[in-house]
Design a protein around this motif. Structure first.
Motif, PDB file in Angstrom:
ATOM      1  N   THR A   1     -91.637-143.028  46.986  1.00 46.85           N
ATOM      2  CA  THR A   1     -91.494-144.383  47.522  1.00 46.85           C
ATOM      3  C   THR A   1     -91.813-145.405  46.438  1.00 46.85           C
ATOM      4  O   THR A   1     -91.066-146.371  46.244  1.00 46.85           O
ATOM      5  CB  THR A   1     -92.392-144.561  48.757  1.00 46.85           C
ATOM      6  OG1 THR A   1     -92.010-143.584  49.742  1.00 46.85           O
ATOM      7  CG2 THR A   1     -92.247-145.949  49.360  1.00 46.85           C
ATOM      8  N   LYS A   2     -92.897-145.187  45.695  1.00 49.70           N
ATOM      9  CA  LYS A   2     -93.261-146.091  44.589  1.00 49.70           C
ATOM     10  C   LYS A   2     -92.181-146.071  43.504  1.00 49.70           C
ATOM     11  O   LYS A   2     -91.817-147.113  42.958  1.00 49.70           O
ATOM     12  CB  LYS A   2     -94.610-145.676  43.980  1.00 49.70           C
ATOM     13  CG  LYS A   2     -95.795-146.002  44.849  1.00 49.70           C
ATOM     14  CD  LYS A   2     -97.084-145.514  44.194  1.00 49.70           C
ATOM     15  CE  LYS A   2     -98.251-145.663  45.136  1.00 49.70           C
ATOM     16  NZ  LYS A   2     -99.450-144.972  44.628  1.00 49.70           N
ATOM     17  N   PHE A   3     -91.676-144.874  43.201  1.00 46.57           N
ATOM     18  CA  PHE A   3     -90.626-144.710  42.186  1.00 46.57           C
ATOM     19  C   PHE A   3     -89.373-145.480  42.611  1.00 46.57           C
ATOM     20  O   PHE A   3     -88.788-146.227  41.826  1.00 46.57           O
ATOM     21  CB  PHE A   3     -90.338-143.216  41.998  1.00 46.57           C
ATOM     22  CG  PHE A   3     -89.392-142.869  40.886  1.00 46.57           C
ATOM     23  CD1 PHE A   3     -89.543-143.386  39.610  1.00 46.57           C
ATOM     24  CD2 PHE A   3     -88.346-141.972  41.103  1.00 46.57           C
ATOM     25  CE1 PHE A   3     -88.681-143.035  38.573  1.00 46.57           C
ATOM     26  CE2 PHE A   3     -87.470-141.615  40.078  1.00 46.57           C
ATOM     27  CZ  PHE A   3     -87.645-142.155  38.809  1.00 46.57           C
ATOM     28  N   ALA A   4     -88.969-145.320  43.864  1.00 45.34           N
ATOM     29  CA  ALA A   4     -87.778-146.006  44.384  1.00 45.34           C
ATOM     30  C   ALA A   4     -87.950-147.520  44.301  1.00 45.34           C
ATOM     31  O   ALA A   4     -87.025-148.239  43.894  1.00 45.34           O
ATOM     32  CB  ALA A   4     -87.506-145.575  45.826  1.00 45.34           C
ATOM     33  N   GLU A   5     -89.136-148.000  44.659  1.00 47.48           N
ATOM     34  CA  GLU A   5     -89.392-149.438  44.604  1.00 47.48           C
ATOM     35  C   GLU A   5     -89.323-149.940  43.165  1.00 47.48           C
ATOM     36  O   GLU A   5     -88.690-150.957  42.882  1.00 47.48           O
ATOM     37  CB  GLU A   5     -90.765-149.758  45.208  1.00 47.48           C
ATOM     38  CG  GLU A   5     -90.804-149.616  46.714  1.00 47.48           C
ATOM     39  CD  GLU A   5     -92.217-149.662  47.297  1.00 47.48           C
ATOM     40  OE1 GLU A   5     -93.193-149.905  46.545  1.00 47.48           O
ATOM     41  OE2 GLU A   5     -92.341-149.426  48.517  1.00 47.48           O
ATOM     42  N   GLU A   6     -89.982-149.231  42.254  1.00 48.56           N
ATOM     43  CA  GLU A   6     -90.020-149.657  40.862  1.00 48.56           C
ATOM     44  C   GLU A   6     -88.624-149.633  40.217  1.00 48.56           C
ATOM     45  O   GLU A   6     -88.297-150.478  39.398  1.00 48.56           O
ATOM     46  CB  GLU A   6     -90.979-148.769  40.070  1.00 48.56           C
ATOM     47  CG  GLU A   6     -91.360-149.367  38.739  1.00 48.56           C
ATOM     48  CD  GLU A   6     -92.493-148.637  38.064  1.00 48.56           C
ATOM     49  OE1 GLU A   6     -92.286-148.165  36.931  1.00 48.56           O
ATOM     50  OE2 GLU A   6     -93.577-148.521  38.667  1.00 48.56           O
ATOM     51  N   MET A   7     -87.800-148.656  40.607  1.00 45.43           N
ATOM     52  CA  MET A   7     -86.455-148.525  40.032  1.00 45.43           C
ATOM     53  C   MET A   7     -85.428-149.380  40.780  1.00 45.43           C
ATOM     54  O   MET A   7     -84.261-149.382  40.424  1.00 45.43           O
ATOM     55  CB  MET A   7     -85.995-147.061  40.085  1.00 45.43           C
ATOM     56  CG  MET A   7     -86.811-146.098  39.252  1.00 45.43           C
ATOM     57  SD  MET A   7     -86.789-146.521  37.516  1.00 45.43           S
ATOM     58  CE  MET A   7     -88.476-147.025  37.288  1.00 45.43           C
ATOM     59  N   LYS A   8     -85.873-150.064  41.846  1.00 47.74           N
ATOM     60  CA  LYS A   8     -84.987-150.859  42.696  1.00 47.74           C
ATOM     61  C   LYS A   8     -83.843-150.002  43.242  1.00 47.74           C
ATOM     62  O   LYS A   8     -82.687-150.428  43.298  1.00 47.74           O
ATOM     63  CB  LYS A   8     -84.464-152.079  41.949  1.00 47.74           C
ATOM     64  CG  LYS A   8     -85.568-153.056  41.555  1.00 47.74           C
ATOM     65  CD  LYS A   8     -85.020-154.236  40.784  1.00 47.74           C
ATOM     66  CE  LYS A   8     -86.065-155.288  40.479  1.00 47.74           C
ATOM     67  NZ  LYS A   8     -87.256-154.846  39.796  1.00 47.74           N
ATOM     68  N   ALA A   9     -84.184-148.768  43.621  1.00 50.16           N
ATOM     69  CA  ALA A   9     -83.191-147.839  44.179  1.00 50.16           C
ATOM     70  C   ALA A   9     -82.740-148.330  45.546  1.00 50.16           C
ATOM     71  O   ALA A   9     -83.571-148.570  46.421  1.00 50.16           O
ATOM     72  CB  ALA A   9     -83.782-146.439  44.278  1.00 50.16           C
ATOM     73  N   ASP A  10     -81.443-148.495  45.709  1.00 54.26           N
ATOM     74  CA  ASP A  10     -80.885-148.942  46.989  1.00 54.26           C
ATOM     75  C   ASP A  10     -80.303-147.760  47.769  1.00 54.26           C
ATOM     76  O   ASP A  10     -79.378-147.902  48.545  1.00 54.26           O
ATOM     77  CB  ASP A  10     -79.825-150.025  46.757  1.00 54.26           C
ATOM     78  CG  ASP A  10     -78.712-149.569  45.828  1.00 54.26           C
ATOM     79  OD1 ASP A  10     -78.794-148.447  45.279  1.00 54.26           O
ATOM     80  OD2 ASP A  10     -77.746-150.340  45.652  1.00 54.26           O
ATOM     81  N   PHE A  11     -80.864-146.596  47.517  1.00 54.76           N
ATOM     82  CA  PHE A  11     -80.479-145.356  48.185  1.00 54.76           C
ATOM     83  C   PHE A  11     -81.777-144.564  48.379  1.00 54.76           C
ATOM     84  O   PHE A  11     -82.753-144.788  47.671  1.00 54.76           O
ATOM     85  CB  PHE A  11     -79.467-144.566  47.342  1.00 54.76           C
ATOM     86  CG  PHE A  11     -79.983-144.254  45.973  1.00 54.76           C
ATOM     87  CD1 PHE A  11     -80.684-143.072  45.735  1.00 54.76           C
ATOM     88  CD2 PHE A  11     -79.816-145.143  44.928  1.00 54.76           C
ATOM     89  CE1 PHE A  11     -81.200-142.807  44.478  1.00 54.76           C
ATOM     90  CE2 PHE A  11     -80.328-144.886  43.673  1.00 54.76           C
ATOM     91  CZ  PHE A  11     -81.026-143.707  43.456  1.00 54.76           C
ATOM     92  N   PRO A  12     -81.801-143.627  49.327  1.00 58.27           N
ATOM     93  CA  PRO A  12     -83.041-142.898  49.610  1.00 58.27           C
ATOM     94  C   PRO A  12     -83.363-141.809  48.573  1.00 58.27           C
ATOM     95  O   PRO A  12     -82.470-141.127  48.082  1.00 58.27           O
ATOM     96  CB  PRO A  12     -82.777-142.255  50.974  1.00 58.27           C
ATOM     97  CG  PRO A  12     -81.521-142.861  51.495  1.00 58.27           C
ATOM     98  CD  PRO A  12     -80.758-143.365  50.313  1.00 58.27           C
ATOM     99  N   LEU A  13     -84.651-141.671  48.294  1.00 57.80           N
ATOM    100  CA  LEU A  13     -85.165-140.565  47.496  1.00 57.80           C
ATOM    101  C   LEU A  13     -85.861-139.624  48.462  1.00 57.80           C
ATOM    102  O   LEU A  13     -86.776-140.029  49.194  1.00 57.80           O
ATOM    103  CB  LEU A  13     -86.161-141.062  46.436  1.00 57.80           C
ATOM    104  CG  LEU A  13     -85.550-141.568  45.127  1.00 57.80           C
ATOM    105  CD1 LEU A  13     -84.699-142.801  45.339  1.00 57.80           C
ATOM    106  CD2 LEU A  13     -86.646-141.847  44.126  1.00 57.80           C
ATOM    107  N   LEU A  14     -85.405-138.384  48.518  1.00 59.43           N
ATOM    108  CA  LEU A  14     -85.947-137.388  49.436  1.00 59.43           C
ATOM    109  C   LEU A  14     -87.127-136.662  48.805  1.00 59.43           C
ATOM    110  O   LEU A  14     -87.114-136.371  47.613  1.00 59.43           O
ATOM    111  CB  LEU A  14     -84.866-136.366  49.800  1.00 59.43           C
ATOM    112  CG  LEU A  14     -83.559-136.918  50.383  1.00 59.43           C
ATOM    113  CD1 LEU A  14     -82.555-135.780  50.596  1.00 59.43           C
ATOM    114  CD2 LEU A  14     -83.820-137.652  51.687  1.00 59.43           C
TER     115      LEU A  14
END
Length: 173
Positions: free
Chosen positions: A97-110
């Motif tokens: 979740t932190k990684f997705a936020e930091e990378m501005k991922a607009d798709f889910p990380l499972l």
């Protein structure tokens, strides 16, 4: 004695089931929590749309950061296709979740912290509870379309979009 041992080992090796996932196989079912707060199940997509899962070893490491940024910054290329796409790792949900936020991922990380799904998909590294960098493409019918082990993190999004086209995944109308 050595000969008996050799034949015993051969017999054991032959009798062990093969876990190697291959194109055309039914994709193993999964139910994994994601960075967007949802839980995703492969069964939810069957008959509806193709699925692409980009497995990666570890959040916040160099190659994984480059790959995630590629997918986040060029996701529009992938979204032209009727596909649900994810990155997945054996990291804890909080880390992803932190990684997705930091990378501005607009798709889910499972997140697959137990490594069971990574193992079922034949991407888990021996001994380590980490996934190899492999992208698995699954058709609407739930069968494996392609297992891509030659991932170039910097061009992941472009490569994924090209592969979806080559596999005949429908474009969104």
């Amino acid at each position: 004695m050595m000969r008996k041992l050799f034949f015993l080992l051969c017999a054991v090796a032959i009798s062990l089931p093969s876990f190697a996932l291959e194109v055309g196989d039914k994709a193993p079912e999964f139910e994994l929590a994601a960075s967007d707060g949802k839980t995703y199940r492969l069964a939810d997509f069957k008959g509806k749309q193709a699925v692409a899962v980009a497995w990666y070893p570890k959040a916040f490491t160099k190659g994984c950061t480059i790959e995630c940024k590629s997918l986040a910054e060029n996701g529009d290329l992938i979204r032209e296709y009727d596909v649900a796409y994810f990155m997945a790792s054996t990291d804890e949900l909080e880390d992803n979740t932190k990684f997705a936020e930091e990378m501005k991922a607009d798709f889910p990380l499972l997140s697959d912290p137990s490594g069971e799904v990574a193992e079922a998909y034949d991407v888990k590294m021996p001994v380590l509870n980490m996934a190899k960098r492999v992208t698995i493409y699954i058709g609407k019918d739930g069968k494996i379309l392609k297992i891509d082990r030659d991932i170039k993190p910097a061009t992941s999004a472009q490569d994924m979009a090209r592969t979806l086209g080559e596999l005949g995944v429908a474009k969104k109308g």
